[in-house]
Motif scaffolding. Structure first.
Motif, short mmCIF file in Angstrom:
data_model
loop_
_atom_site.label_atom_id
_atom_site.label_comp_id
_atom_site.label_asym_id
_atom_site.label_seq_id
_atom_site.Cartn_x
_atom_site.Cartn_y
_atom_site.Cartn_z
N ALA A 1 -2.45 13.50 7.24
CA ALA A 1 -1.00 13.62 7.41
C ALA A 1 -0.39 14.49 6.32
CB ALA A 1 -0.36 12.23 7.39
N GLY A 2 -1.21 14.98 5.42
CA GLY A 2 -0.71 15.86 4.37
C GLY A 2 -0.01 15.15 3.24
N THR A 3 -0.44 13.91 2.95
CA THR A 3 0.20 13.19 1.86
C THR A 3 -0.83 12.33 1.14
OG1 THR A 3 2.04 11.76 1.28
CG2 THR A 3 0.94 11.30 3.36
N THR A 4 -0.37 11.31 0.45
CA THR A 4 -1.25 10.50 -0.40
C THR A 4 -1.31 9.05 0.07
OG1 THR A 4 0.53 9.82 -1.84
CG2 THR A 4 -0.57 11.89 -2.39
N PRO A 5 -2.35 8.34 -0.31
CA PRO A 5 -2.43 6.91 0.00
C PRO A 5 -1.19 6.15 -0.50
CG PRO A 5 -4.54 7.67 -0.80
CD PRO A 5 -3.58 8.81 -0.96
N ARG A 6 -0.75 6.49 -1.67
CA ARG A 6 0.43 5.81 -2.21
C ARG A 6 1.62 5.91 -1.27
NH1 ARG A 6 3.91 2.96 -3.47
NH2 ARG A 6 4.96 2.72 -5.47
N ALA A 7 1.82 7.09 -0.69
CA ALA A 7 2.95 7.30 0.20
C ALA A 7 2.82 6.41 1.44
CB ALA A 7 3.04 8.76 0.60
N LEU A 8 1.61 6.29 1.97
CA LEU A 8 1.43 5.46 3.16
C LEU A 8 1.75 4.00 2.85
CD1 LEU A 8 0.26 8.03 4.30
CD2 LEU A 8 -1.63 6.71 5.26
N ARG A 9 1.28 3.53 1.71
CA ARG A 9 1.59 2.13 1.35
C ARG A 9 3.08 1.97 1.16
NH1 ARG A 9 -2.48 3.07 -2.79
NH2 ARG A 9 -4.54 2.76 -1.87
N PHE A 10 3.70 3.01 0.58
CA PHE A 10 5.15 2.98 0.38
C PHE A 10 5.87 2.90 1.73
CE2 PHE A 10 9.14 5.38 0.07
CZ PHE A 10 9.79 4.67 -0.91
N TYR A 11 5.47 3.71 2.69
CA TYR A 11 6.12 3.67 4.01
C TYR A 11 5.93 2.30 4.64
CZ TYR A 11 6.05 8.77 3.49
OH TYR A 11 6.20 10.05 3.03
N GLU A 12 4.74 1.75 4.47
CA GLU A 12 4.47 0.43 5.05
C GLU A 12 5.38 -0.62 4.40
OE1 GLU A 12 0.34 -0.67 4.90
OE2 GLU A 12 0.81 -2.80 5.05
N GLN A 13 5.44 -0.59 3.08
CA GLN A 13 6.28 -1.52 2.34
C GLN A 13 7.73 -1.44 2.76
OE1 GLN A 13 6.20 -1.02 -1.89
NE2 GLN A 13 5.00 -2.88 -2.18
N ASN A 14 8.17 -0.23 3.13
CA ASN A 14 9.57 -0.03 3.46
C ASN A 14 9.84 -0.08 4.96
OD1 ASN A 14 11.30 0.79 0.88
ND2 ASN A 14 9.20 1.50 0.60
N GLY A 15 8.86 -0.54 5.70
CA GLY A 15 9.11 -0.78 7.11
C GLY A 15 9.11 0.46 7.98
N LEU A 16 8.63 1.59 7.47
CA LEU A 16 8.58 2.79 8.29
C LEU A 16 7.28 2.86 9.09
CD1 LEU A 16 9.96 5.53 5.90
CD2 LEU A 16 11.15 3.78 7.19
#
Lengths: 146, 146
Positions: free
Chosen positions: B10-25
């Motif tokens: 997706a062109g990003t980092t694992p941290r970003a994915l966890r962040f999106y998950e945490q924020n309900g996206l």
DNA sequence: TTAACCCCTGACCCATACGTCAAAGGCAAG
DNA sequence: CTTGCCTTTGACGTATGGGTCAGGGGTTAA
């Protein structure tokens, strides 16, 4: 003058004055025997200058970088605009800020146009559904990290 | 697919994915027996959508507000643009963002003009001295707190 | 088996310009 | 002396989108 009065005279709060002092924008004032800060009219004037420059979009870091030149306010001999004087060292802070503003304006305009292109002709016809934005967005190219 | 591969796809980092998950996206993905997140191509597609909408200036809060409509991506039946469908509920998120962008652009343009007015005709003649800005700023009127 | 890399959670970090709170002491009036 | 406002310092909170670290465990190839 104690901090509350000085802050009111400058149109701000005691917290802001301590903040400016902590960040090197305001010189540490004299203290009373009991440790309370004591300000004079020159400090108030300086705070007003700081606040105007901040309101123009300069940052605390910008002002800290040239805090020594802010001191000129406390003297009566200010060189005329453009004249080489004790503050002749050019900093370009204002020009850089203007350039940064122009870049930011252009960036936001591009964003607006891209968003408008996605939601249609932009005639504000009817409230846009997020679903339809998403639909058009589905195959969009993305900026990758790097 | 584990998180690192999905993020790279997706062109990003694992941290970003966890962040999106945490924020309900991003919905919580399945986990392996040992607790590792497992993603599929639909998750990757959704992350790409999230990232494009963010790059257009929508915020995490905006997207969280309509996370249920982002789910439509995972189905094959997307309503055509403008058609009332399962996502017909109008949110106006995009229009509001465009209006906010226009306000912000106007605000920055005013700031730039005020700053340019203080540093002169703006022909970028020579680097401006902070001292001279301060000089012209000395008696300026200030916004007071209120 | 062991190196090397990947993943987990929780927590702190960035910049901006202060607001707000807390505990403790100063200052002037009644 | 007491009341009540003012001041001191330090520390945490605000909104944004993650980066980075720490300590522990999973995964895979040699």
């Amino acid at each position: 003058m104690r901090i509350g009065d000085a802050a009111a005279a400058a149109g701000t709060t005691p917290r802001a004055l301590r903040f400016y002092e902590q960040n090197g924008l305001l010189p540490p004032p004299r203290r009373s025997v009991t440790g309370q800060r004591q300000y004079g009219p020159r400090d108030v004037a300086r705070v007003r200058v700081i606040r105007e420059l901040l309101s123009l979009g300069l940052t605390v870091a910008d002002l800290r970088d040239c805090a020594d030149r802010l001191d000129l306010l406390e003297e009566d001999t200010l060189p005329p605009y453009g004249a080489p004087g004790p503050c002749a060292k050019p900093t370009g802070v204002a020009q850089r800020r203007i350039a940064a503003l122009n870049e930011e304006i252009a960036r936001l305009a591009r964003l607006r146009d891209q968003l408008a292109a996605r939601v249609g002709p932009g005639e504000a016809s009817s409230p846009e559904t997020v679903g339809s934005i998403v639909a058009r967005t589905h195959a969009g190219d993305l900026p990758s990290r790097g």
